[in-house]
Design a protein around this motif. Structure first.
Motif, short mmCIF file in Angstrom:
data_model
loop_
_atom_site.label_atom_id
_atom_site.label_comp_id
_atom_site.label_asym_id
_atom_site.label_seq_id
_atom_site.Cartn_x
_atom_site.Cartn_y
_atom_site.Cartn_z
N ILE A 52 17.88 -1.26 1.28
CA ILE A 52 18.35 -1.52 2.64
C ILE A 52 17.13 -1.71 3.52
O ILE A 52 16.29 -0.83 3.66
CB ILE A 52 19.21 -0.38 3.21
N PHE A 53 17.03 -2.89 4.14
CA PHE A 53 15.93 -3.22 5.05
C PHE A 53 16.54 -3.78 6.32
O PHE A 53 17.47 -4.58 6.26
CB PHE A 53 15.01 -4.27 4.41
N GLU A 54 16.04 -3.34 7.47
CA GLU A 54 16.61 -3.84 8.72
C GLU A 54 15.59 -3.98 9.82
O GLU A 54 14.49 -3.39 9.77
CB GLU A 54 17.78 -2.96 9.18
N LEU A 55 15.94 -4.77 10.80
CA LEU A 55 15.18 -4.90 12.04
C LEU A 55 16.00 -4.24 13.13
O LEU A 55 17.15 -4.62 13.38
CB LEU A 55 14.94 -6.38 12.36
N SER A 56 15.40 -3.24 13.78
CA SER A 56 16.10 -2.41 14.75
C SER A 56 15.32 -2.33 16.05
O SER A 56 14.13 -2.02 16.05
CB SER A 56 16.28 -0.99 14.18
N PRO A 57 15.97 -2.59 17.19
CA PRO A 57 15.26 -2.51 18.47
C PRO A 57 14.79 -1.09 18.79
O PRO A 57 13.75 -0.89 19.42
CB PRO A 57 16.29 -3.00 19.49
N VAL A 58 15.55 -0.09 18.39
CA VAL A 58 15.15 1.31 18.64
C VAL A 58 13.87 1.61 17.89
O VAL A 58 12.91 2.18 18.45
CB VAL A 58 16.27 2.28 18.24
N ASP A 59 13.80 1.24 16.62
CA ASP A 59 12.59 1.48 15.84
C ASP A 59 11.42 0.66 16.38
O ASP A 59 10.27 1.12 16.38
CB ASP A 59 12.83 1.14 14.37
N ALA A 60 11.70 -0.55 16.85
CA ALA A 60 10.64 -1.40 17.40
C ALA A 60 10.00 -0.74 18.62
O ALA A 60 8.78 -0.80 18.82
CB ALA A 60 11.19 -2.77 17.78
N LEU A 61 10.81 -0.10 19.44
CA LEU A 61 10.31 0.54 20.66
C LEU A 61 9.40 1.72 20.34
O LEU A 61 8.51 2.06 21.12
CB LEU A 61 11.49 0.99 21.52
N LYS A 62 9.60 2.33 19.19
CA LYS A 62 8.77 3.48 18.79
C LYS A 62 7.33 3.07 18.48
O LYS A 62 6.45 3.92 18.38
CB LYS A 62 9.39 4.17 17.58
N PHE A 63 7.10 1.76 18.34
CA PHE A 63 5.75 1.26 18.07
C PHE A 63 5.02 0.84 19.35
O PHE A 63 3.89 0.37 19.28
CB PHE A 63 5.82 0.08 17.10
N VAL A 64 5.65 1.00 20.50
CA VAL A 64 4.99 0.70 21.77
C VAL A 64 4.09 1.86 22.14
O VAL A 64 4.49 3.03 22.05
CB VAL A 64 6.04 0.45 22.87
N ASP A 65 2.88 1.56 22.55
CA ASP A 65 1.89 2.58 22.91
C ASP A 65 2.34 3.33 24.16
O ASP A 65 2.45 2.74 25.24
CB ASP A 65 0.53 1.92 23.14
N ALA A 66 2.60 4.62 24.03
CA ALA A 66 3.10 5.42 25.15
C ALA A 66 1.99 6.14 25.90
O ALA A 66 2.26 7.01 26.73
CB ALA A 66 4.12 6.44 24.64
N THR A 67 0.72 5.77 25.64
CA THR A 67 -0.39 6.45 26.29
C THR A 67 -0.89 5.67 27.50
O THR A 67 -0.60 4.48 27.67
CB THR A 67 -1.57 6.62 25.31
N ARG A 68 -1.67 6.34 28.35
CA ARG A 68 -2.26 5.66 29.51
C ARG A 68 -3.19 4.54 29.06
O ARG A 68 -3.29 3.50 29.73
CB ARG A 68 -3.03 6.67 30.37
N GLU A 69 -3.87 4.73 27.92
CA GLU A 69 -4.73 3.66 27.40
C GLU A 69 -3.91 2.41 27.10
O GLU A 69 -4.37 1.29 27.29
CB GLU A 69 -5.46 4.14 26.14
N GLY A 70 -2.70 2.62 26.61
CA GLY A 70 -1.82 1.49 26.35
C GLY A 70 -1.49 0.74 27.63
O GLY A 70 -1.40 -0.49 27.64
N GLY A 71 -1.32 1.47 28.71
CA GLY A 71 -1.02 0.85 29.99
C GLY A 71 -2.16 0.01 30.52
O GLY A 71 -1.95 -0.99 31.22
N ASP A 72 -3.40 0.40 30.17
CA ASP A 72 -4.58 -0.32 30.65
C ASP A 72 -5.03 -1.43 29.71
O ASP A 72 -5.99 -2.14 30.01
CB ASP A 72 -5.75 0.66 30.84
N ARG A 73 -4.37 -1.57 28.56
CA ARG A 73 -4.85 -2.48 27.52
C ARG A 73 -5.09 -3.90 28.03
O ARG A 73 -6.18 -4.46 27.86
CB ARG A 73 -3.84 -2.53 26.35
N VAL A 74 -4.09 -4.48 28.67
CA VAL A 74 -4.21 -5.86 29.14
C VAL A 74 -5.25 -5.96 30.25
O VAL A 74 -6.08 -6.87 30.28
CB VAL A 74 -2.85 -6.39 29.62
N LYS A 75 -5.22 -5.00 31.14
CA LYS A 75 -6.15 -5.00 32.27
C LYS A 75 -7.60 -4.95 31.81
O LYS A 75 -8.47 -5.63 32.36
CB LYS A 75 -5.83 -3.81 33.18
#
Length: 274
Positions: A67-90
């Motif tokens: 069983i293999f799937e693409l899940s939006p909930v799991d995808a969101l868990k890979f978003v950087d939740a740190t302040r460094e993540g917020g500054d990445r683009v900047k």
């Protein structure tokens, strides 16, 4: 080409196809309601994207129990939740960011958050059950073979999430699946546009040729400054920049991934010979 026996099905919000011992399906439901958002926020520390289709999924199973799937909930868990993540683009695009800030100084202060507010995700799918885990490989998906005309037995596209980044661009995660007599191909694409700053594409490709022992997965990430992509708009378009909202067009204008930057994996989908 002789078509294999197959059966399409639709049940409530799910539709798909059964073919050659495989079941490939998509589920499409409305965006999360307030109760669903509250439940998920207890697991995830960042605010959800504006349009979060948390119950949508693309799932692949086979007769051997994989069983293999693409899940939006799991995808969101890979978003950087740190302040460094917020500054990445900047930080990475400081010159472009300062130019943007100068043009949008009243609004830009509301964009940078103490997490990756672009929702950039390196998610490449969830293996819920398998005969073994994914392993590294040098095998590549044969894109030329995929270009050979074949009947399309099943096709679908689903949105997993979308956010307009406080009117400063777009973050979009979508998945497409195509089933042919020879096999199936899946493309998951995270498309990011930060106006006046950058474009980014994180793409996962999954392919299985029916009758073979492995499923192949490739992950790549590409990006380029906004100005370099915009400069590739044909002169006869004048001031029309609508192409910048088209992920397919942008994809064709970004630099190709270098071999060393690709993540290549394979998954055994049939038992080992006894």
């Amino acid at each position: 080409m002789d078509l294999p026996k197959y059966e399409k099905f639709t049940k409530d919000s799910c539709q798909g196809i059964q073919v050659r011992g495989w079941t490939i399906s998509t589920t499409k439901l409305p965006i999360f309601n307030s109760q669903e958002i509250d439940r998920l926020q207890k697991q995830i520390s960042i605010p959800l994207p504006e349009m979060f289709f948390g119950n949508n999924k693309l799932q692949v199973t086979n007769e051997h129990g994989m069983i293999f799937e693409l899940s939006p909930v799991d995808a969101l868990k890979f978003v950087d939740a740190t302040r460094e993540g917020g500054d990445r683009v900047k930080v990475a695009y400081s010159e472009e960011w300062n130019h943007k800030s100068a043009k949008n100084h009243d609004q830009i202060k509301d964009v940078v958050k103490p997490y990756d507010w672009t929702y950039s995700t390196s998610y490449s799918g969830t293996l819920i059950r398998g005969l073994q885990d994914f392993e590294k490989t040098t095998d590549r998906i044969d894109i030329e073979k995929l270009k050979i005309p074949e009947p399309i037995l099943f096709y679908d596209e689903i949105i997993l999430f979308e956010d307009e980044l406080a009117d400063n661009g777009t973050a979009l995660l979508i998945a497409k699946v195509r089933v042919m007599p020879s096999g199936f191909f899946i493309l998951q694409r995270f498309f990011l546009r930060v106006d006046e700053v950058l474009f980014q594409l994180n793409e996962t490709r999954v392919y299985h040729e029916f009758g073979t022992e492995y499923l192949l997965r490739e992950y790549s990430s590409r990006e380029n400054p906004y100005s370099k992509v915009k400069a590739q708009i044909s002169k006869d378009k004048g001031n029309d920049i609508s192409q910048l909202t088209d992920p397919d067009w942008v994809s064709s204008k970004l630099p190709k991934s270098k071999e060393r930057d690709l993540i290549l994996e394979k998954l055994r989908v049939v038992p080992l010979p006894s």
